[in-house]
Design a protein around this motif. Sequence first.
Motif, mmCIF file in Angstrom:
data_model
loop_
_atom_site.group_PDB
_atom_site.id
_atom_site.type_symbol
_atom_site.label_atom_id
_atom_site.label_comp_id
_atom_site.label_asym_id
_atom_site.label_seq_id
_atom_site.Cartn_x
_atom_site.Cartn_y
_atom_site.Cartn_z
ATOM 1 N N CYS A 200 0.814 -1.234 0.000
ATOM 2 C CA CYS A 200 0.000 0.000 0.000
ATOM 3 C C CYS A 200 0.844 1.279 0.000
ATOM 4 O O CYS A 200 1.951 1.299 0.543
ATOM 5 C CB CYS A 200 -0.858 0.035 1.256
ATOM 6 S SG CYS A 200 -1.826 -1.443 1.489
ATOM 7 N N GLU B 127 5.654 2.633 4.850
ATOM 8 C CA GLU B 127 6.473 2.936 6.040
ATOM 9 C C GLU B 127 6.113 4.304 6.631
ATOM 10 O O GLU B 127 6.363 4.581 7.795
ATOM 11 C CB GLU B 127 7.974 2.891 5.688
ATOM 12 C CG GLU B 127 8.404 3.736 4.488
ATOM 13 C CD GLU B 127 8.256 3.012 3.137
ATOM 14 O OE1 GLU B 127 7.347 2.174 2.989
ATOM 15 O OE2 GLU B 127 9.067 3.288 2.234
ATOM 16 N N THR C 70 7.993 1.339 -8.845
ATOM 17 C CA THR C 70 7.876 0.270 -7.858
ATOM 18 C C THR C 70 7.091 -0.897 -8.457
ATOM 19 O O THR C 70 7.425 -2.069 -8.228
ATOM 20 C CB THR C 70 7.164 0.776 -6.579
ATOM 21 O OG1 THR C 70 7.789 1.984 -6.165
ATOM 22 C CG2 THR C 70 7.228 -0.238 -5.463
ATOM 23 N N LEU D 69 -1.192 2.464 -10.418
ATOM 24 C CA LEU D 69 0.099 3.162 -10.417
ATOM 25 C C LEU D 69 -0.066 4.672 -10.586
ATOM 26 O O LEU D 69 -1.108 5.226 -10.301
ATOM 27 C CB LEU D 69 0.993 2.548 -11.499
ATOM 28 C CG LEU D 69 1.134 1.013 -11.429
ATOM 29 C CD1 LEU D 69 1.935 0.479 -12.600
ATOM 30 C CD2 LEU D 69 1.766 0.573 -10.109
ATOM 31 N N GLU E 86 5.104 12.933 -12.929
ATOM 32 C CA GLU E 86 4.200 13.020 -11.779
ATOM 33 C C GLU E 86 4.930 13.676 -10.605
ATOM 34 O O GLU E 86 6.015 13.238 -10.218
ATOM 35 C CB GLU E 86 3.735 11.621 -11.369
ATOM 36 C CG GLU E 86 2.733 11.661 -10.232
ATOM 37 C CD GLU E 86 2.361 10.272 -9.722
ATOM 38 O OE1 GLU E 86 3.280 9.449 -9.500
ATOM 39 O OE2 GLU E 86 1.162 10.008 -9.528
HETATM 40 P P1 NAD Z 1 5.729 3.802 -3.586
HETATM 41 O O1 NAD Z 1 5.707 3.031 -4.854
HETATM 42 O O2 NAD Z 1 6.969 4.525 -3.237
HETATM 43 O O3 NAD Z 1 5.426 2.860 -2.332
HETATM 44 C C1 NAD Z 1 4.251 2.099 -2.248
HETATM 45 C C2 NAD Z 1 4.512 0.877 -1.401
HETATM 46 O O4 NAD Z 1 5.434 0.023 -2.056
HETATM 47 C C3 NAD Z 1 5.107 1.178 -0.031
HETATM 48 O O5 NAD Z 1 4.480 0.348 0.914
HETATM 49 C C4 NAD Z 1 6.565 0.815 -0.212
HETATM 50 O O6 NAD Z 1 7.212 0.444 0.964
HETATM 51 C C5 NAD Z 1 6.461 -0.361 -1.163
HETATM 52 N N1 NAD Z 1 7.653 -0.639 -1.959
HETATM 53 C C6 NAD Z 1 8.561 0.241 -2.435
HETATM 54 N N2 NAD Z 1 9.515 -0.416 -3.158
HETATM 55 C C7 NAD Z 1 9.183 -1.727 -3.135
HETATM 56 C C8 NAD Z 1 9.760 -2.901 -3.699
HETATM 57 N N3 NAD Z 1 10.871 -2.849 -4.447
HETATM 58 N N4 NAD Z 1 9.147 -4.085 -3.485
HETATM 59 C C9 NAD Z 1 8.012 -4.154 -2.760
HETATM 60 N N5 NAD Z 1 7.422 -3.084 -2.190
HETATM 61 C C10 NAD Z 1 7.992 -1.883 -2.389
HETATM 62 O O7 NAD Z 1 4.474 4.777 -3.656
HETATM 63 P P2 NAD Z 1 4.079 5.914 -2.605
HETATM 64 O O8 NAD Z 1 5.105 6.983 -2.701
HETATM 65 O O9 NAD Z 1 3.771 5.285 -1.306
HETATM 66 O O10 NAD Z 1 2.690 6.447 -3.200
HETATM 67 C C11 NAD Z 1 2.604 7.444 -4.175
HETATM 68 C C12 NAD Z 1 2.422 6.831 -5.553
HETATM 69 O O11 NAD Z 1 1.273 5.990 -5.544
HETATM 70 C C13 NAD Z 1 2.167 7.837 -6.643
HETATM 71 O O12 NAD Z 1 2.873 7.468 -7.792
HETATM 72 C C14 NAD Z 1 0.671 7.706 -6.900
HETATM 73 O O13 NAD Z 1 0.253 8.106 -8.173
HETATM 74 C C15 NAD Z 1 0.475 6.260 -6.675
HETATM 75 N N6 NAD Z 1 -0.920 5.958 -6.359
HETATM 76 C C16 NAD Z 1 -1.703 5.382 -7.315
HETATM 77 C C17 NAD Z 1 -3.027 5.121 -7.051
HETATM 78 C C18 NAD Z 1 -3.917 4.506 -8.100
HETATM 79 O O14 NAD Z 1 -5.035 4.135 -7.760
HETATM 80 N N7 NAD Z 1 -3.484 4.390 -9.336
HETATM 81 C C19 NAD Z 1 -3.571 5.450 -5.805
HETATM 82 C C20 NAD Z 1 -2.737 6.051 -4.858
HETATM 83 C C21 NAD Z 1 -1.411 6.291 -5.137
#
Ligand code: NAD
Length: 486
Positions: A152, A181, A236, A255, A390
């Motif tokens: 998440c 986190e 990610t 994403l 973004e």
């Molecule tokens: P992020 O990708 O940095 O992190 C999301 C989750 O992935 C976190 O729990 C993180 O710890 C985990 N993570 C990171 N690297 C990983 C790996 N290598 N393996 C497994 N897990 C890993 O995203 P964020 O910064 O938390 O959220 C913002 C992003 O989310 C923006 O790009 C936003 O557009 C996107 N988002 C998309 C939607 C949608 O419905 N399309 C909704 C909300 C947010």
Amino acid sequence: MRKIKHFIDSGFVESSSGKTFDQVAPATGQVVGQVSEAGRNEVNQAVEAARNALTGEWGKLNVEQRCELLYRVADGINARFDEFLAAECEDTGKPYSLARHIDIPRGAANFKIFADTVRNAANKSFEMATPDGAGAINYSVHVPKGVIAVVCPWNLPLLLMTWKVGPALACGNTVVVKPSEETPATATLLGEVMNEAGVPAGVYNVVHGFGPNSAGAYLTEHPGVDAITFTGETGTGEAIMRAAATGVRDVSFELGGKNPGIVFADCDMGKAIEGTMRSAFANCGQVCLGTERVFVERPIFDEFVARMKSGAEALKPGHPEDAETNLGPLVSEIHRKKVLSYYELAAEEGANVVTGGGVPKMPGDLAGGSWVEPTIWTGLDDDARAVREEIFGPCCHISPFDDEEEVIARANDTEYGLAAAVWTENVSRAHRVAGRLEAGITWVNSWFLRDLRTPFGGMKQSGIGREGGEYSLEFYSETKNICIKL
Ligand code: NAD
């Protein structure tokens, strides 16, 4: 100091390594808790608990019984509404006024809605002829997929997590959740509600930690996980997809986005301003569906920009619990650095800064928080990085356009395809333009409005698959065909 632990097999546990990381309140920058950081040990335990639960008491429940439990979970969230509200707003800094109306109610509703959806989902059957004339009946049934990893983001922590956990459990799966986190609190609190509701041990598990070389990677690489649902950045998603390739496990991805808003001269200006303001600045711009690229038809461009400027300057940053606060901080210092780097980049690329572009002076304990000014730019080309990438902050670029064909091409000129908004009072144009925009959802004269029975997901690099309503069954269950020869 508060301790946030993993929730594994219905118990709250710390990491065997003793490792923790800080829980920081972004409104003040203060450390408010210590969060256990999972190693492979805790992830293994959580996945094992989830696997065992599939064949235990949970696996023997029928859909009615499962859904009854999920109703109790929804009621449990509502019974502790104020605790969820305080925890979510402390973790994110978002205003209570926002979370009270969106995050927490939707967090509870996700359990009810998906319980109803799965309970009411019909199976298909087909009669067929056979050479001996007796015939055969084929019918499909949905069975759980197994252990689902739920990874998440931090922007709508409870809402986006329960949007996955609700359908996963309604379909009979078990889950291991890895919250961001940045926002560990409400997923952990939900563990207490699961216990109070009587959800069997191992059905809902939570492990805390980071992404690479931490809980996120350990979980998504784990061979005991049958499918991965993920919301977060596109980069990610690529890393998780690589992990999912081992064992050819299924993924569902929501994403990033760089969503267009298109404002035609024949719009209702008041509604277009109100909607575009929300889509650019709600949740401090940290909404995947938000509008960072606004295109306005030239005759109304100047007026539109002036009214957006007044709107942005009237936003009130402040303590999350203050009733008049309608702008929170960014979620973390790391994210603030990223957003401010785009503020600098836009200026370097030659943007006209209509308003904002910096850091506001905040009083008292808020001075240590991750605040930025709501920001509007004009004057950049469509290929400027600030217009293409973004940013995920309270900012948007507004540019003029001259005709429909031109604006459709410019709106679609992006690697993303999550959402779009069109503002026009011309009904034929609304249909025409909405039909041609490359986006998983297109709003006409609205934003962030959606019947939860509809499909949700992104085109292009904004996602894989659709969830929502019965579409969620396609990911959270296996559809089996049973063929009976008569
Ligand atoms: P992020 O990708 O940095 O992190 C999301 C989750 O992935 C976190 O729990 C993180 O710890 C985990 N993570 C990171 N690297 C990983 C790996 N290598 N393996 C497994 N897990 C890993 O995203 P964020 O910064 O938390 O959220 C913002 C992003 O989310 C923006 O790009 C936003 O557009 C996107 N988002 C998309 C939607 C949608 O419905 N399309 C909704 C909300 C947010």
